[in-house]
Scaffold this active site. Structure first.
Site, short mmCIF file in Angstrom:
data_model
loop_
_atom_site.label_atom_id
_atom_site.label_comp_id
_atom_site.label_asym_id
_atom_site.label_seq_id
_atom_site.Cartn_x
_atom_site.Cartn_y
_atom_site.Cartn_z
CB THR A 182 -1.09 -0.13 1.20
OG1 THR A 182 -1.44 -1.17 1.21
CG2 THR A 182 -1.67 1.15 1.33
NE ARG A 210 -9.72 -6.59 2.73
CZ ARG A 210 -8.40 -5.62 2.68
NH1 ARG A 210 -8.12 -4.99 1.75
NH2 ARG A 210 -8.10 -5.69 3.86
CB VAL A 211 -13.97 -2.06 1.37
CG1 VAL A 211 -13.38 -0.68 1.80
CG2 VAL A 211 -14.59 -1.94 -0.03
N GLY A 212 -10.67 -2.43 2.33
CA GLY A 212 -9.80 -2.49 3.64
C GLY A 212 -9.80 -0.96 4.21
CG ASP A 213 -6.21 0.09 6.09
OD1 ASP A 213 -6.10 -1.00 5.57
OD2 ASP A 213 -5.28 0.94 6.02
CB THR A 233 1.00 0.77 5.03
OG1 THR A 233 1.23 -0.61 4.52
CG2 THR A 233 1.95 1.12 5.83
N GLY A 234 -0.84 -1.76 6.33
CA GLY A 234 -0.63 -3.06 6.91
C GLY A 234 -2.04 -3.85 6.83
CG LEU A 235 -4.66 -7.62 8.75
CD1 LEU A 235 -4.46 -8.35 7.52
CD2 LEU A 235 -4.39 -8.51 9.95
N GLY A 236 -5.69 -4.29 6.95
CA GLY A 236 -6.39 -3.41 7.28
C GLY A 236 -7.81 -3.97 7.98
N1 GLY Z 1 -4.01 -1.72 4.10
C1 GLY Z 1 -4.53 -2.14 3.23
C2 GLY Z 1 -5.44 -2.95 3.21
O1 GLY Z 1 -5.69 -3.75 4.12
O2 GLY Z 1 -6.35 -3.08 2.13
#
Ligand code: GLY
Length: 311
Positions: A182, A210-213, A233-236
């Site tokens: 990201t 799917r939508v992330g952060d 950035t990372g696990l949304g």
């Molecule tokens: N941080 C990016 C995502 O999880 O989509």
């Protein structure tokens, strides 16, 4: 403040020797990049931050600077944003992006967007030309086309590396769902305005829709002139649950340095969700800082006219 340096010291970092007239920092994503490819990621960040710094040096706004920097990162196929974005489980690109300015808290965002070269420019257009903050999927695509953006031929945006990564995830040779690469930028301009922008392809092998952060204000992106700005950035899925960007900005409002605010927000996220990631921050006075809880996060910054970078 000490200088950030690549390697161990760049787990966290602060840049510059005090309040800056203008400053900018970009990231190329928290993740686990092969050692031989890290220099390419760092160079990509350096190119992007140089473009953003050019905007600021000529008296441009923090908002224009972060948009320009993220466009450069989106155009670089090495990053998981725009061209080179990771693929969903059906082998398609779906893009998320957001941008925010800290004076009037105006913002624009798009999510689950079909292939367009520069989602961050569409998010900016939404901010400037509509009464809405977030548009999704085909509605976002329709808005983009109505405002002069061309839908991209998906084949021109899918890289061999993205194809291989999807194959590896499907064959369980890679961490399924890993969201690396990201991109984002935060800046303060000479007028004291801050802004943040974030763009991503999301997670490899994600479900369609799917939508992330990254397009969620407060999770992936936040800016407030009274406190500072943050791009994450990372696990949304973890970052949305802890509102990572807003949490970090609120720590700056409480007078933590950008570096300490990033560390505190990431520590809270890890403690409450086990999620890992990274964040770049600029405070209201232009100080920059970053932190990560992942093996690496490439970044580059310009402060007091000097370029610094690392991973
Ligand atoms: N941080 C990016 C995502 O999880 O989509």
């Amino acid at each position: 403040m000490r200088e950030g340096r690549p390697g161990e010291d760049a787990l966290t970092g602060s840049f510059g020797s005090g309040p800056a007239r203008w400053s900018i920092v970009v990231h190329g994503g928290a993740g686990d990049v092969a050692a031989e490819r890290i220099p390419l990621h760092v160079q990509g960040c350096e190119r992007a931050v140089t473009e953003g710094a050019r905007v600021l040096a000529s008296g441009g706004s923090a908002l224009d600077a972060v948009q320009r920097a993220v466009e450069v990162l989106e155009d670089d196929p090495i990053f998981n944003a725009g061209t080179g974005a990771c693929l969903n489980t059906d082998g398609h690109i779906e893009l998320d992006a957001s941008i925010m300015e800290g004076t009037d808290l105006r913002a624009g965002a798009v999510c689950a967007l079909p292939p367009f070269k520069n989602p961050i420019a569409i998010a900016r257009q939404l901010m400037d030309r509509s009464a809405h903050v977030l548009l999704a999927a085909e509605g976002a695509a329709r808005f983009a086309i109505e405002h002069g953006f061309a839908r991209a031929d998906e084949a021109t945006m899918i890289t061999e590396s993205a194809r291989k990564r999807l194959e590896a995830a499907k064959n369980k040779h890679a961490v399924e769902g890993w969201a690396g690469g990201t991109v984002g930028a935060v800046a303060r301009d000479a007028q004291g305005r801050v802004a943040s922008a974030t763009s991503t392809g999301g997670m490899v092998n994600k479900l369609a829709g799917r939508v992330g952060d990254s397009p969620i204000l407060g999770a992936g992106t936040y800016a407030d002139d009274g406190a500072g700005a943050c791009s994450t950035t990372g696990l949304g899925e973890a970052m949305m649950r802890i509102c990572l960007a807003k949490t970090a900005v609120e720590w700056m409002r409480a007078r933590l340095s950008p570096e300490m605010a990033a560390r505190a927000a990431l520590a809270l996220m890890h403690a409450r969700t086990s999620g890992t990631g990274g964040a770049i921050l600029v405070s209201a006075d232009g100080s920059l800082g970053l932190a990560r809880t992942t093996p690496m996060m490439t970044w580059a910054a310009v402060v007091d006219g000097a370029l610094v970078s690392g991973s």
